[in-house]
Design a protein around this motif. Structure first.
Motif, PDB file in Angstrom:
ATOM      1  N   ILE A   1    -149.560  -7.855 -15.003  1.00  0.00           N
ATOM      2  CA  ILE A   1    -148.521  -6.955 -14.512  1.00  0.00           C
ATOM      3  C   ILE A   1    -147.253  -7.207 -15.306  1.00  0.00           C
ATOM      4  CG2 ILE A   1    -147.174  -6.226 -12.509  1.00  0.00           C
ATOM      5  CD1 ILE A   1    -149.484  -7.318 -10.748  1.00  0.00           C
ATOM      6  N   PHE A   2    -146.758  -6.176 -15.993  1.00  0.00           N
ATOM      7  CA  PHE A   2    -145.611  -6.330 -16.884  1.00  0.00           C
ATOM      8  C   PHE A   2    -144.282  -5.917 -16.240  1.00  0.00           C
ATOM      9  CE2 PHE A   2    -149.266  -5.596 -19.641  1.00  0.00           C
ATOM     10  CZ  PHE A   2    -149.134  -6.613 -20.573  1.00  0.00           C
ATOM     11  N   TYR A   3    -144.347  -4.974 -15.322  1.00  0.00           N
ATOM     12  CA  TYR A   3    -143.120  -4.320 -14.882  1.00  0.00           C
ATOM     13  C   TYR A   3    -143.319  -3.762 -13.479  1.00  0.00           C
ATOM     14  CZ  TYR A   3    -139.621  -0.499 -14.812  1.00  0.00           C
ATOM     15  OH  TYR A   3    -138.602   0.364 -14.486  1.00  0.00           O
ATOM     16  N   ALA A   4    -142.259  -3.821 -12.678  1.00  0.00           N
ATOM     17  CA  ALA A   4    -142.331  -3.236 -11.331  1.00  0.00           C
ATOM     18  C   ALA A   4    -140.960  -2.720 -10.927  1.00  0.00           C
ATOM     19  CB  ALA A   4    -142.825  -4.270 -10.322  1.00  0.00           C
ATOM     20  N   LEU A   5    -140.967  -1.684 -10.116  1.00  0.00           N
ATOM     21  CA  LEU A   5    -139.710  -1.129  -9.606  1.00  0.00           C
ATOM     22  C   LEU A   5    -139.935  -0.522  -8.231  1.00  0.00           C
ATOM     23  CD1 LEU A   5    -139.827   2.224  -9.755  1.00  0.00           C
ATOM     24  CD2 LEU A   5    -139.439   1.822 -12.149  1.00  0.00           C
ATOM     25  N   VAL A  72    -155.944  -6.036  -7.501  1.00  0.00           N
ATOM     26  CA  VAL A  72    -154.888  -7.031  -7.694  1.00  0.00           C
ATOM     27  C   VAL A  72    -153.531  -6.339  -7.783  1.00  0.00           C
ATOM     28  CG1 VAL A  72    -153.942  -8.788  -9.246  1.00  0.00           C
ATOM     29  CG2 VAL A  72    -156.407  -8.703  -8.816  1.00  0.00           C
ATOM     30  N   ALA A  73    -153.460  -5.249  -8.562  1.00  0.00           N
ATOM     31  CA  ALA A  73    -152.197  -4.515  -8.713  1.00  0.00           C
ATOM     32  C   ALA A  73    -151.729  -3.947  -7.376  1.00  0.00           C
ATOM     33  CB  ALA A  73    -152.367  -3.388  -9.733  1.00  0.00           C
ATOM     34  N   TYR A  74    -152.659  -3.409  -6.589  1.00  0.00           N
ATOM     35  CA  TYR A  74    -152.266  -2.829  -5.301  1.00  0.00           C
ATOM     36  C   TYR A  74    -151.947  -3.908  -4.266  1.00  0.00           C
ATOM     37  CZ  TYR A  74    -152.992   1.982  -6.655  1.00  0.00           C
ATOM     38  OH  TYR A  74    -152.865   3.213  -7.265  1.00  0.00           O
ATOM     39  N   ALA A  75    -152.617  -5.051  -4.354  1.00  0.00           N
ATOM     40  CA  ALA A  75    -152.270  -6.166  -3.466  1.00  0.00           C
ATOM     41  C   ALA A  75    -150.849  -6.636  -3.768  1.00  0.00           C
ATOM     42  CB  ALA A  75    -153.255  -7.314  -3.646  1.00  0.00           C
ATOM     43  N   PHE A  76    -150.508  -6.671  -5.057  1.00  0.00           N
ATOM     44  CA  PHE A  76    -149.142  -7.022  -5.471  1.00  0.00           C
ATOM     45  C   PHE A  76    -148.132  -6.039  -4.884  1.00  0.00           C
ATOM     46  CE2 PHE A  76    -145.920  -5.683  -8.636  1.00  0.00           C
ATOM     47  CZ  PHE A  76    -145.063  -6.771  -8.552  1.00  0.00           C
ATOM     48  N   PHE A 114    -149.106 -13.165  -8.697  1.00  0.00           N
ATOM     49  CA  PHE A 114    -150.316 -12.342  -8.825  1.00  0.00           C
ATOM     50  C   PHE A 114    -150.875 -12.383 -10.244  1.00  0.00           C
ATOM     51  CE2 PHE A 114    -148.912 -10.765  -4.761  1.00  0.00           C
ATOM     52  CZ  PHE A 114    -150.088 -10.450  -4.106  1.00  0.00           C
ATOM     53  N   ASN A 115    -150.018 -12.540 -11.240  1.00  0.00           N
ATOM     54  CA  ASN A 115    -150.519 -12.666 -12.610  1.00  0.00           C
ATOM     55  C   ASN A 115    -151.293 -13.968 -12.799  1.00  0.00           C
ATOM     56  OD1 ASN A 115    -149.620 -10.226 -13.640  1.00  0.00           O
ATOM     57  ND2 ASN A 115    -147.654 -11.042 -14.319  1.00  0.00           N
ATOM     58  N   GLU A 116    -150.883 -14.982 -12.053  1.00  0.00           N
ATOM     59  CA  GLU A 116    -151.535 -16.283 -12.190  1.00  0.00           C
ATOM     60  C   GLU A 116    -152.752 -16.433 -11.296  1.00  0.00           C
ATOM     61  OE1 GLU A 116    -150.553 -21.066 -11.529  1.00  0.00           O
ATOM     62  OE2 GLU A 116    -148.930 -19.577 -11.485  1.00  0.00           O
ATOM     63  N   LYS A 117    -152.652 -15.937 -10.043  1.00  0.00           N
ATOM     64  CA  LYS A 117    -153.693 -16.226  -9.059  1.00  0.00           C
ATOM     65  C   LYS A 117    -154.479 -15.003  -8.597  1.00  0.00           C
ATOM     66  CE  LYS A 117    -151.270 -20.274  -7.257  1.00  0.00           C
ATOM     67  NZ  LYS A 117    -150.773 -20.963  -6.041  1.00  0.00           N
ATOM     68  N   GLY A 118    -154.030 -13.814  -8.983  1.00  0.00           N
ATOM     69  CA  GLY A 118    -154.718 -12.623  -8.489  1.00  0.00           C
ATOM     70  C   GLY A 118    -154.426 -12.435  -7.013  1.00  0.00           C
ATOM     71  N   ILE A 119    -155.451 -12.116  -6.227  1.00  0.00           N
ATOM     72  CA  ILE A 119    -155.275 -11.946  -4.786  1.00  0.00           C
ATOM     73  C   ILE A 119    -155.333 -13.323  -4.145  1.00  0.00           C
ATOM     74  CG2 ILE A 119    -156.152 -10.859  -2.698  1.00  0.00           C
ATOM     75  CD1 ILE A 119    -157.325  -8.691  -4.412  1.00  0.00           C
ATOM     76  N   GLY A 120    -154.183 -13.837  -3.784  1.00  0.00           N
ATOM     77  CA  GLY A 120    -154.095 -15.192  -3.261  1.00  0.00           C
ATOM     78  C   GLY A 120    -154.365 -15.281  -1.774  1.00  0.00           C
ATOM     79  N   PHE A 121    -154.428 -16.498  -1.293  1.00  0.00           N
ATOM     80  CA  PHE A 121    -154.729 -16.758   0.117  1.00  0.00           C
ATOM     81  C   PHE A 121    -153.730 -16.098   1.050  1.00  0.00           C
ATOM     82  CE2 PHE A 121    -156.454 -18.976   3.661  1.00  0.00           C
ATOM     83  CZ  PHE A 121    -155.392 -19.325   4.468  1.00  0.00           C
TER      84      PHE A 121
END
Length: 212
Positions: A1-5, A72-76, A114-121
């Motif tokens: 994931i590079f960018y979010a707004l 993963v992106a949507y969980a973020f 999320f970039n490191e762990k994906g969908i975390g606990f």
């Protein structure tokens, strides 16, 4: 994931974060009109995806490469939305001007996680898991058919000071514009009051025979 707004009503960017430089921020703005209310949606180009969720006109969007799984992106995005609503009231969100809400540090923290762990606990709540079940049904739209001209997304890791300088410059411009709008409204109000006072005074003088 590079960018979010996070954007309100497809036009007012409330906050954003990236550690990268490129033209993707401008391209993101061209996608705003294609956001659908209360829906999840993904936009695809050759190498990148733009994922978006909307909640009553408050839209969260992120850009990720094709290797990042959609869940993963949507969980973020869903985790980010929860943190956003926990920090700001609906009144704060509706009344905020561009870049007025300080939330970039939280976006950065969530992005790194999320970039490191994906969908975390800590994201495996029933609500998140239920929402993730619907990700497979999310519409994916080809960006090349949406944008008016040919484009290529450029992404480059930039020096931290360059990114910070860009962010500060953009925020300063937004604040100057907001301050100008406030001063303009004050002057318009004052002029209106003066004109109204003159009209009332003229009416009173005429009624009292002041101009005879």
């Amino acid at each position: 994931i590079f960018y979010a707004l996070i954007v309100r009503e497809k036009k007012t960017v409330l906050c954003e974060f990236t550690d990268y430089a490129g033209n993707f921020q401008q391209i993101t703005r061209q996608l705003f009109p294609h956001i659908e209310k209360n829906k999840k949606k993904s936009f695809q180009t050759n190498e990148y995806f733009f994922h978006c969720i909307d909640d009553e006109g408050i839209s969260l969007m992120c850009m990720a490469d094709e290797e990042t799984q959609r869940n993963v992106a949507y969980a973020f995005l869903m985790d980010l939305k929860k943190a956003f609503y926990n920090k700001f009231s609906l009144l704060d969100i509706q009344n905020a001007r561009s870049y007025e809400l300080e939330f970039s540090d939280e976006i950065k923290k969530k992005m790194e996680f999320f970039n490191e762990k994906g969908i975390g606990f800590d994201t495996k709540s029933e609500e998140v898991l239920r929402d993730l079940q619907s990700v497979k049904d999310v519409m994916v739209q080809n960006m090349e058919k949406l944008l008016e001209r040919d484009f290529k997304i450029d992404v480059a890791l930039a020096k931290a000071r360059d990114i910070n300088q860009y962010s500060l410059t953009y925020k300063k411009r937004a604040r100057r514009y907001n301050a100008f709008q406030k001063r303009r409204m004050i002057w318009i109000t004052l002029i209106g009051i003066v004109v109204l006072a003159i009209i009332i005074l003229a009416i009173v003088l005429i009624a009292c025979g002041g101009f005879k």
